[in-house]
Design a protein around this motif. Structure first.
Motif, PDB file in Angstrom:
ATOM      1  N   LYS A  15      -7.966  74.247  21.100  1.00 27.73           N
ATOM      2  CA  LYS A  15      -7.100  73.074  20.876  1.00 27.73           C
ATOM      3  C   LYS A  15      -7.433  72.409  19.544  1.00 27.73           C
ATOM      4  CE  LYS A  15      -5.271  71.400  25.218  1.00 27.73           C
ATOM      5  NZ  LYS A  15      -3.921  71.766  24.885  1.00 27.73           N
ATOM      6  N   GLY A  16      -8.702  72.436  19.173  1.00 28.84           N
ATOM      7  CA  GLY A  16      -9.131  71.874  17.897  1.00 28.84           C
ATOM      8  C   GLY A  16      -8.527  72.614  16.702  1.00 28.84           C
ATOM      9  N   CYS A  17      -8.055  73.832  16.930  1.00 27.69           N
ATOM     10  CA  CYS A  17      -7.397  74.610  15.871  1.00 27.69           C
ATOM     11  C   CYS A  17      -5.885  74.372  15.855  1.00 27.69           C
ATOM     12  CB  CYS A  17      -7.666  76.100  16.073  1.00 27.69           C
ATOM     13  SG  CYS A  17      -9.387  76.571  15.885  1.00 27.69           S
ATOM     14  N   GLY A  18      -5.405  73.521  16.749  1.00 25.55           N
ATOM     15  CA  GLY A  18      -3.977  73.204  16.764  1.00 25.55           C
ATOM     16  C   GLY A  18      -3.120  74.171  17.560  1.00 25.55           C
ATOM     17  N   VAL A  19      -3.734  74.976  18.417  1.00 21.55           N
ATOM     18  CA  VAL A  19      -3.002  75.901  19.281  1.00 21.55           C
ATOM     19  C   VAL A  19      -3.519  75.743  20.709  1.00 21.55           C
ATOM     20  CG1 VAL A  19      -2.442  77.580  17.473  1.00 21.55           C
ATOM     21  CG2 VAL A  19      -4.586  77.797  18.721  1.00 21.55           C
ATOM     22  N   ASP A  20      -2.862  76.423  21.646  1.00 22.17           N
ATOM     23  CA  ASP A  20      -3.251  76.336  23.051  1.00 22.17           C
ATOM     24  C   ASP A  20      -3.759  77.683  23.558  1.00 22.17           C
ATOM     25  OD1 ASP A  20      -2.446  73.605  23.531  1.00 22.17           O
ATOM     26  OD2 ASP A  20      -0.374  74.315  23.401  1.00 22.17           O
ATOM     27  N   LEU A  21      -4.730  77.627  24.466  1.00 25.52           N
ATOM     28  CA  LEU A  21      -5.215  78.831  25.138  1.00 25.52           C
ATOM     29  C   LEU A  21      -4.171  79.259  26.160  1.00 25.52           C
ATOM     30  CD1 LEU A  21      -7.468  80.868  25.819  1.00 25.52           C
ATOM     31  CD2 LEU A  21      -8.369  79.172  27.423  1.00 25.52           C
ATOM     32  N   TYR A  22      -3.739  80.513  26.095  1.00 23.55           N
ATOM     33  CA  TYR A  22      -2.767  81.038  27.056  1.00 23.55           C
ATOM     34  C   TYR A  22      -3.476  81.830  28.150  1.00 23.55           C
ATOM     35  CZ  TYR A  22       1.405  83.282  28.932  1.00 23.55           C
ATOM     36  OH  TYR A  22       2.402  83.711  29.777  1.00 23.55           O
ATOM     37  N   ASP A  23      -4.386  82.728  27.747  1.00 23.23           N
ATOM     38  CA  ASP A  23      -5.039  83.586  28.729  1.00 23.23           C
ATOM     39  C   ASP A  23      -6.304  84.184  28.135  1.00 23.23           C
ATOM     40  OD1 ASP A  23      -5.330  84.874  31.178  1.00 23.23           O
ATOM     41  OD2 ASP A  23      -3.978  86.517  30.687  1.00 23.23           O
ATOM     42  N   ILE A  24      -7.216  84.562  29.022  1.00 25.46           N
ATOM     43  CA  ILE A  24      -8.418  85.294  28.652  1.00 25.46           C
ATOM     44  C   ILE A  24      -8.473  86.514  29.562  1.00 25.46           C
ATOM     45  CG2 ILE A  24     -10.935  85.287  28.519  1.00 25.46           C
ATOM     46  CD1 ILE A  24     -10.762  82.214  28.268  1.00 25.46           C
ATOM     47  N   GLU A  25      -8.556  87.694  28.960  1.00 30.99           N
ATOM     48  CA  GLU A  25      -8.633  88.927  29.743  1.00 30.99           C
ATOM     49  C   GLU A  25      -9.879  89.699  29.346  1.00 30.99           C
ATOM     50  OE1 GLU A  25      -4.441  90.837  30.570  1.00 30.99           O
ATOM     51  OE2 GLU A  25      -4.614  90.315  28.439  1.00 30.99           O
ATOM     52  N   ARG A  26     -10.525  90.271  30.348  1.00 32.23           N
ATOM     53  CA  ARG A  26     -11.657  91.168  30.115  1.00 32.23           C
ATOM     54  C   ARG A  26     -11.165  92.559  30.480  1.00 32.23           C
ATOM     55  NH1 ARG A  26     -13.037  86.288  31.682  1.00 32.23           N
ATOM     56  NH2 ARG A  26     -14.901  85.288  30.851  1.00 32.23           N
ATOM     57  N   LEU A  27     -11.153  93.468  29.482  1.00 32.09           N
ATOM     58  CA  LEU A  27     -10.575  94.796  29.666  1.00 32.09           C
ATOM     59  C   LEU A  27     -11.534  95.888  29.229  1.00 32.09           C
ATOM     60  CD1 LEU A  27      -7.317  93.895  27.750  1.00 32.09           C
ATOM     61  CD2 LEU A  27      -7.497  94.000  30.212  1.00 32.09           C
ATOM     62  N   LYS A  28     -11.241  97.081  29.691  1.00 28.16           N
ATOM     63  CA  LYS A  28     -11.953  98.263  29.219  1.00 28.16           C
ATOM     64  C   LYS A  28     -10.887  99.255  28.772  1.00 28.16           C
ATOM     65  CE  LYS A  28     -15.907 101.030  30.188  1.00 28.16           C
ATOM     66  NZ  LYS A  28     -17.039 100.269  29.745  1.00 28.16           N
ATOM     67  N   GLU A  29     -10.917  99.622  27.500  1.00 26.35           N
ATOM     68  CA  GLU A  29      -9.969 100.589  26.944  1.00 26.35           C
ATOM     69  C   GLU A  29     -10.746 101.660  26.195  1.00 26.35           C
ATOM     70  OE1 GLU A  29      -7.141  98.472  24.518  1.00 26.35           O
ATOM     71  OE2 GLU A  29      -6.214  97.504  26.251  1.00 26.35           O
ATOM     72  N   ASN A  30     -10.594 102.915  26.629  1.00 24.34           N
ATOM     73  CA  ASN A  30     -11.274 104.037  25.983  1.00 24.34           C
ATOM     74  C   ASN A  30     -12.771 103.780  25.817  1.00 24.34           C
ATOM     75  OD1 ASN A  30      -8.792 105.383  25.693  1.00 24.34           O
ATOM     76  ND2 ASN A  30      -8.388 104.274  23.804  1.00 24.34           N
TER      77      ASN A  30
END
Length: 147
Positions: A15-30
């Motif tokens: 928020k301090g950067c002037g944007v909003d957090l939408y989602d946080i995902e923890r993934l494993k790819e390759n």
């Protein structure tokens, strides 16, 4: 640090950067672990803004390691076709086309007409019938773009 505490710390920094957090995902790819942080803004999300957010949240992630193994941080917009997981995602998507799959295997595509803290209303594309879903009935939901 609990996930909620980490999410709150990241949300405050973002928020301090002037944007909003939408989602946080923890993934494993390759075989790679990825921490994907999605941000939104009414003015859109630029590559420069993603770089700014990445540099601001990296020290937080260094202190409160969000994953047990080595990982790559990705900061991006959730995109035009995005998952809808929480009431605020649905509220921000009113008027957009959505695809809903319920736990009873009902699948519909339509325009998201309403969203509150407990339910949504979707007007089906073909029949124009309005269907109401409570969030607890929704298995998967996402926006989609009709080409």
């Amino acid at each position: 640090m609990e996930n909620n505490e980490l999410n709150n710390a990241l949300e405050t920094a973002i928020k301090g950067c002037g944007v909003d957090l939408y989602d946080i995902e923890r993934l494993k790819e390759n075989e790679n672990n990825i921490l994907r942080v999605s941000i939104t803004s009414p003015d859109g999300v630029t590559l420069d803004k993603c770089a700014e957010v990445s540099s601001i949240i990296s020290p937080i992630l260094d202190i409160y390691d969000p994953m047990s193994d080595k990982y790559n941080l990705e900061v991006s917009s959730p995109g035009i076709e995005r998952k809808l997981k929480i009431p605020n995602h649905f509220k921000a998507s009113i008027g957009e086309l959505v695809e809903i799959k319920s736990f009873d295997k009902t699948k519909i595509k339509g325009k998201l007409l309403e969203a509150d803290d407990t339910k949504i209303k979707v007007e089906q594309i073909d029949s124009k019938e309005v269907i109401e879903f409570s969030y607890s009935d929704i298995s998967v939901a996402k926006t989609y773009f009709q080409w």
